[in-house]
Write a protein that holds these residues in place. Structure first.
Motif, PDB file in Angstrom:
ATOM      1  N   ARG A 264       0.616  16.215   1.327  1.00 40.61           N
ATOM      2  CA  ARG A 264       0.534  16.234   2.795  1.00 40.61           C
ATOM      3  C   ARG A 264      -0.391  17.360   3.270  1.00 40.61           C
ATOM      4  O   ARG A 264      -1.201  17.168   4.190  1.00 40.61           O
ATOM      5  CB  ARG A 264       1.931  16.400   3.400  1.00 40.61           C
ATOM      6  N   THR A 265      -0.269  18.512   2.641  1.00 39.05           N
ATOM      7  CA  THR A 265      -1.144  19.635   2.991  1.00 39.05           C
ATOM      8  C   THR A 265      -2.598  19.294   2.691  1.00 39.05           C
ATOM      9  O   THR A 265      -3.507  19.591   3.483  1.00 39.05           O
ATOM     10  CB  THR A 265      -0.717  20.891   2.206  1.00 39.05           C
ATOM     11  N   GLN A 266      -2.821  18.649   1.559  1.00 34.33           N
ATOM     12  CA  GLN A 266      -4.172  18.248   1.169  1.00 34.33           C
ATOM     13  C   GLN A 266      -4.767  17.266   2.179  1.00 34.33           C
ATOM     14  O   GLN A 266      -5.929  17.399   2.586  1.00 34.33           O
ATOM     15  CB  GLN A 266      -4.123  17.615  -0.222  1.00 34.33           C
ATOM     16  N   VAL A 267      -3.981  16.283   2.592  1.00 35.80           N
ATOM     17  CA  VAL A 267      -4.455  15.282   3.555  1.00 35.80           C
ATOM     18  C   VAL A 267      -4.819  15.944   4.880  1.00 35.80           C
ATOM     19  O   VAL A 267      -5.862  15.641   5.487  1.00 35.80           O
ATOM     20  CB  VAL A 267      -3.382  14.191   3.757  1.00 35.80           C
ATOM     21  N   ASP A 268      -3.985  16.870   5.342  1.00 36.59           N
ATOM     22  CA  ASP A 268      -4.286  17.581   6.592  1.00 36.59           C
ATOM     23  C   ASP A 268      -5.561  18.408   6.448  1.00 36.59           C
ATOM     24  O   ASP A 268      -6.408  18.440   7.362  1.00 36.59           O
ATOM     25  CB  ASP A 268      -3.114  18.487   6.977  1.00 36.59           C
ATOM     26  N   ARG A 269      -5.702  19.081   5.320  1.00 39.84           N
ATOM     27  CA  ARG A 269      -6.887  19.916   5.095  1.00 39.84           C
ATOM     28  C   ARG A 269      -8.164  19.093   5.098  1.00 39.84           C
ATOM     29  O   ARG A 269      -9.211  19.535   5.597  1.00 39.84           O
ATOM     30  CB  ARG A 269      -6.735  20.664   3.765  1.00 39.84           C
ATOM     31  N   LEU A 270      -8.079  17.871   4.572  1.00 38.45           N
ATOM     32  CA  LEU A 270      -9.254  17.000   4.499  1.00 38.45           C
ATOM     33  C   LEU A 270      -9.484  16.212   5.787  1.00 38.45           C
ATOM     34  O   LEU A 270     -10.475  15.485   5.898  1.00 38.45           O
ATOM     35  CB  LEU A 270      -9.096  16.020   3.326  1.00 38.45           C
ATOM     36  N   GLY A 271      -8.578  16.350   6.746  1.00 37.48           N
ATOM     37  CA  GLY A 271      -8.729  15.636   8.012  1.00 37.48           C
ATOM     38  C   GLY A 271      -8.539  14.137   7.880  1.00 37.48           C
ATOM     39  O   GLY A 271      -9.198  13.357   8.575  1.00 37.48           O
ATOM     40  N   LEU A 272      -7.604  13.717   7.014  1.00 32.32           N
ATOM     41  CA  LEU A 272      -7.423  12.292   6.725  1.00 32.32           C
ATOM     42  C   LEU A 272      -6.079  11.756   7.213  1.00 32.32           C
ATOM     43  O   LEU A 272      -5.625  10.707   6.759  1.00 32.32           O
ATOM     44  CB  LEU A 272      -7.538  12.056   5.214  1.00 32.32           C
ATOM     45  N   SER A 273      -5.454  12.449   8.141  1.00 30.89           N
ATOM     46  CA  SER A 273      -4.103  12.053   8.544  1.00 30.89           C
ATOM     47  C   SER A 273      -4.058  10.674   9.193  1.00 30.89           C
ATOM     48  O   SER A 273      -3.001  10.032   9.222  1.00 30.89           O
ATOM     49  CB  SER A 273      -3.505  13.097   9.496  1.00 30.89           C
ATOM     50  N   ASN A 274      -5.188  10.188   9.712  1.00 28.65           N
ATOM     51  CA  ASN A 274      -5.213   8.841  10.294  1.00 28.65           C
ATOM     52  C   ASN A 274      -5.468   7.758   9.249  1.00 28.65           C
ATOM     53  O   ASN A 274      -5.292   6.570   9.533  1.00 28.65           O
ATOM     54  CB  ASN A 274      -6.287   8.750  11.385  1.00 28.65           C
ATOM     55  N   ASN A 275      -5.905   8.165   8.073  1.00 31.80           N
ATOM     56  CA  ASN A 275      -6.251   7.198   7.025  1.00 31.80           C
ATOM     57  C   ASN A 275      -5.246   7.145   5.885  1.00 31.80           C
ATOM     58  O   ASN A 275      -5.190   6.150   5.157  1.00 31.80           O
ATOM     59  CB  ASN A 275      -7.626   7.526   6.434  1.00 31.80           C
ATOM     60  N   VAL A 276      -4.491   8.216   5.698  1.00 33.81           N
ATOM     61  CA  VAL A 276      -3.509   8.278   4.615  1.00 33.81           C
ATOM     62  C   VAL A 276      -2.116   8.225   5.233  1.00 33.81           C
ATOM     63  O   VAL A 276      -1.760   9.072   6.058  1.00 33.81           O
ATOM     64  CB  VAL A 276      -3.677   9.552   3.769  1.00 33.81           C
ATOM     65  N   ILE A 277      -1.346   7.234   4.831  1.00 24.48           N
ATOM     66  CA  ILE A 277      -0.044   6.979   5.450  1.00 24.48           C
ATOM     67  C   ILE A 277       1.059   7.201   4.420  1.00 24.48           C
ATOM     68  O   ILE A 277       1.088   6.547   3.373  1.00 24.48           O
ATOM     69  CB  ILE A 277       0.020   5.538   5.990  1.00 24.48           C
ATOM     70  N   PHE A 278       1.950   8.138   4.710  1.00 20.05           N
ATOM     71  CA  PHE A 278       3.109   8.395   3.854  1.00 20.05           C
ATOM     72  C   PHE A 278       4.267   7.529   4.350  1.00 20.05           C
ATOM     73  O   PHE A 278       4.777   7.728   5.452  1.00 20.05           O
ATOM     74  CB  PHE A 278       3.492   9.873   3.904  1.00 20.05           C
ATOM     75  N   CYS A 279       4.673   6.584   3.531  1.00 20.68           N
ATOM     76  CA  CYS A 279       5.698   5.622   3.946  1.00 20.68           C
ATOM     77  C   CYS A 279       7.105   6.013   3.509  1.00 20.68           C
ATOM     78  O   CYS A 279       8.080   5.420   3.982  1.00 20.68           O
ATOM     79  CB  CYS A 279       5.377   4.237   3.374  1.00 20.68           C
ATOM     80  N   GLY A 280       7.227   6.979   2.598  1.00 23.08           N
ATOM     81  CA  GLY A 280       8.538   7.287   2.036  1.00 23.08           C
ATOM     82  C   GLY A 280       8.952   6.220   1.037  1.00 23.08           C
ATOM     83  O   GLY A 280       8.236   5.242   0.799  1.00 23.08           O
ATOM     84  N   PHE A 281      10.115   6.422   0.438  1.00 24.58           N
ATOM     85  CA  PHE A 281      10.628   5.432  -0.504  1.00 24.58           C
ATOM     86  C   PHE A 281      11.079   4.182   0.242  1.00 24.58           C
ATOM     87  O   PHE A 281      11.677   4.266   1.321  1.00 24.58           O
ATOM     88  CB  PHE A 281      11.809   5.992  -1.303  1.00 24.58           C
ATOM     89  N   ALA A 282      10.800   3.038  -0.327  1.00 28.45           N
ATOM     90  CA  ALA A 282      11.237   1.768   0.249  1.00 28.45           C
ATOM     91  C   ALA A 282      12.520   1.321  -0.438  1.00 28.45           C
ATOM     92  O   ALA A 282      12.627   1.386  -1.666  1.00 28.45           O
ATOM     93  CB  ALA A 282      10.157   0.704   0.077  1.00 28.45           C
ATOM     94  N   GLU A 283      13.493   0.894   0.340  1.00 30.69           N
ATOM     95  CA  GLU A 283      14.701   0.320  -0.246  1.00 30.69           C
ATOM     96  C   GLU A 283      14.330  -0.936  -1.029  1.00 30.69           C
ATOM     97  O   GLU A 283      13.415  -1.671  -0.651  1.00 30.69           O
ATOM     98  CB  GLU A 283      15.711  -0.019   0.850  1.00 30.69           C
ATOM     99  N   TYR A 284      15.060  -1.175  -2.113  1.00 27.64           N
ATOM    100  CA  TYR A 284      14.697  -2.266  -3.019  1.00 27.64           C
ATOM    101  C   TYR A 284      14.547  -3.613  -2.308  1.00 27.64           C
ATOM    102  O   TYR A 284      13.575  -4.338  -2.572  1.00 27.64           O
ATOM    103  CB  TYR A 284      15.720  -2.364  -4.150  1.00 27.64           C
ATOM    104  N   PRO A 285      15.439  -3.984  -1.392  1.00 29.56           N
ATOM    105  CA  PRO A 285      15.259  -5.282  -0.726  1.00 29.56           C
ATOM    106  C   PRO A 285      13.965  -5.385   0.084  1.00 29.56           C
ATOM    107  O   PRO A 285      13.485  -6.483   0.351  1.00 29.56           O
ATOM    108  CB  PRO A 285      16.489  -5.383   0.191  1.00 29.56           C
ATOM    109  N   MET A 286      13.392  -4.224   0.464  1.00 31.76           N
ATOM    110  CA  MET A 286      12.170  -4.208   1.272  1.00 31.76           C
ATOM    111  C   MET A 286      10.917  -3.952   0.450  1.00 31.76           C
ATOM    112  O   MET A 286       9.796  -4.033   0.977  1.00 31.76           O
ATOM    113  CB  MET A 286      12.282  -3.118   2.350  1.00 31.76           C
TER     114      MET A 286
END
Length: 409
Positions: A264-286
């Motif tokens: 996350r720190t790397q993405v902010d430093r590179l100015g890519l917060s609009n292009n890199v999306i952190f979705c978190g873990f997905a529950e198995y059914p999803m």
């Protein structure tokens, strides 16, 4: 058969993979399944954090396959995390002894190594219960630890003394043999894949809305635990110029783990917060719905003993969903799925990897060809009926060839 599965992770909390699939599918075939696990990451309240000697028994459990019925047994512990795992090498012994001394089990299927593996081998040998060890990784090399030399000793003890070993790829089979297993004892059985759940399909509109994905967006997807050896930091740095120059290119990271804050720190430093999306873990059914958000999937593992002996389940799930996959050439995966006609492009972790990803995003025709090949590969290699048949046969063979008690080596 009455089968006792034993592992050193939490059956209830761990992401769904073969430790859920095989027991549940065997239960659907009429076998009686009991599963001993370890409550990693769980901190009980009050005095139970320090002393909790009661085994927790849950019946009729199922996480992956409707109608399956597993009985899970979680032995108690005497201290809280992180020392509970160390103490479990002792606190698991009474429960394993109690179950195997009952003479109620035909066979043990063992996944655990340092926490309860070597103890299981010794107790099962004493009571004359055969053990099939299912080797799916290199325990001593998974993470840095002062106990690594002791874990490797436990590995070798299990390889030498298990009645049989089942693994899922040739490099891991060879590793077991090099570390003490008799070659004739080690077989390869692939994990299967839920081909109905993990299948091609359109993007889910609700998820697209949640993550602001538009129809014109081309997405690269990584799913799994953000281990430091996963190589995501390298990929983000290397792919950053393409993300900046192609505003409709997106990188979806589905998962989390030890490297997340750094990423996350790397993405902010590179100015890519609009292009890199952190979705978190997905529950198995999803999970399949998340995978279908991708146009191209990546696996960026470093070259190491652990990765070269792995058969990453997420890659099978990528392929099942018809996701063309660009992957570093890890030997275990290559021994099972070997060429471009399978839906995978193997590229070294250098600029050729980055160029392959960008080229696939830009070439709809090639991407669609690989997508079809990916699905065909999973249907050819990972049908559940075939995979469970072979695993069940391996278990039956151990029971049939049960030998008189012999000395541990």
């Amino acid at each position: 058969m009455r089968i006792l599965f034993i592992h050193e992770i939490s059956w209830h909390k761990k992401v769904v993979y073969e430790i859920h699939d095989f027991p549940e599918l065997l239960s659907l075939r009429g076998h009686e399944i009991v599963f001993i696990d370890f409550p990693e990451g769980c901190t009980p309240p009050g005095i139970r954090r320090i002393v909790d000697l009661k085994t927790t028994i849950l019946k009729n459990c199922s996480r992956a396959h409707a109608g399956a019925s597993i009985e899970t047994r979680t032995p108690g512990r005497v201290v809280g995390p992180p020392m509970d795992r160390l103490m479990a090498s002792l606190t698991h012994v009474p429960e394993i002894w109690r179950l195997l001394s009952s003479k109620a089990f035909d066979v043990v299927v063992l996944y655990g190594v340092p926490t309860n593996g070597w103890q299981t081998i010794a107790i099962a040998r004493y009571f004359g219960v055969p053990v099939l060890f299912r080797a799916i990784d290199i325990s001593h090399a998974l993470r840095a630890s002062v106990f690594r030399p002791l874990i490797k000793i436990a590995e070798k003890f299990i390889y030498k003394n298990a009645d049989a070993i089942s693994t899922h790829n040739e490099p891991l089979r060879q590793y077991c043999i090099e570390n003490g297993a008799a070659p004739e004892k080690v077989s390869i059985e692939y994990p299967g894949l839920d081909l109905e759940r993990f299948s091609p399909g359109p993007r889910d509109p609700e998820l697209c809305s949640k993550y602001n994905l538009e129809a014109k967006d081309k997405t690269v997807l990584f799913m799994g635990t953000f281990f430091r050896f996963a190589g995501l930091d390298w990929f983000i740095d290397s792919f950053a110029p393409y993300l900046r120059s192609n505003l409709n290119f997106k990188l979806l990271l589905v998962g989390g783990g030890e490297a997340e804050q750094g990423l996350r720190t790397q993405v902010d430093r590179l100015g890519l917060s609009n292009n890199v999306i952190f979705c978190g873990f997905a529950e198995y059914p999803m999970l399949a719905k998340y995978l279908r958000l991708g146009d191209v999937a990546i696996t960026t593992f470093e070259d190491s003993l652990v990765t070269n002996c792995a058969l990453p389940g997420k890659v099978l799930q990528y392929l099942g969903c018809g996701l063309p996959t660009v992957c570093t050439p890890v030997k275990g995966l290559q021994s099972v799925i070997c060429d471009e006609n399978s839906g995978i492009l193997y590229k070294e972790r250098n600029h050729s990897f980055i160029e392959a990803v960008a080229a696939l995003l830009a070439n709809d025709e090639h991407r669609n060809e690989l997508a079809k090949a990916a699905r065909i590969t999973t249907e050819r290699l990972f049908q559940w009926d075939t995979c469970v048949n072979r695993f069940e046969d391996a278990i039956r063979k151990v029971v049939k060839n049960k030998s008189p008690k012999k000395q541990l080596v």
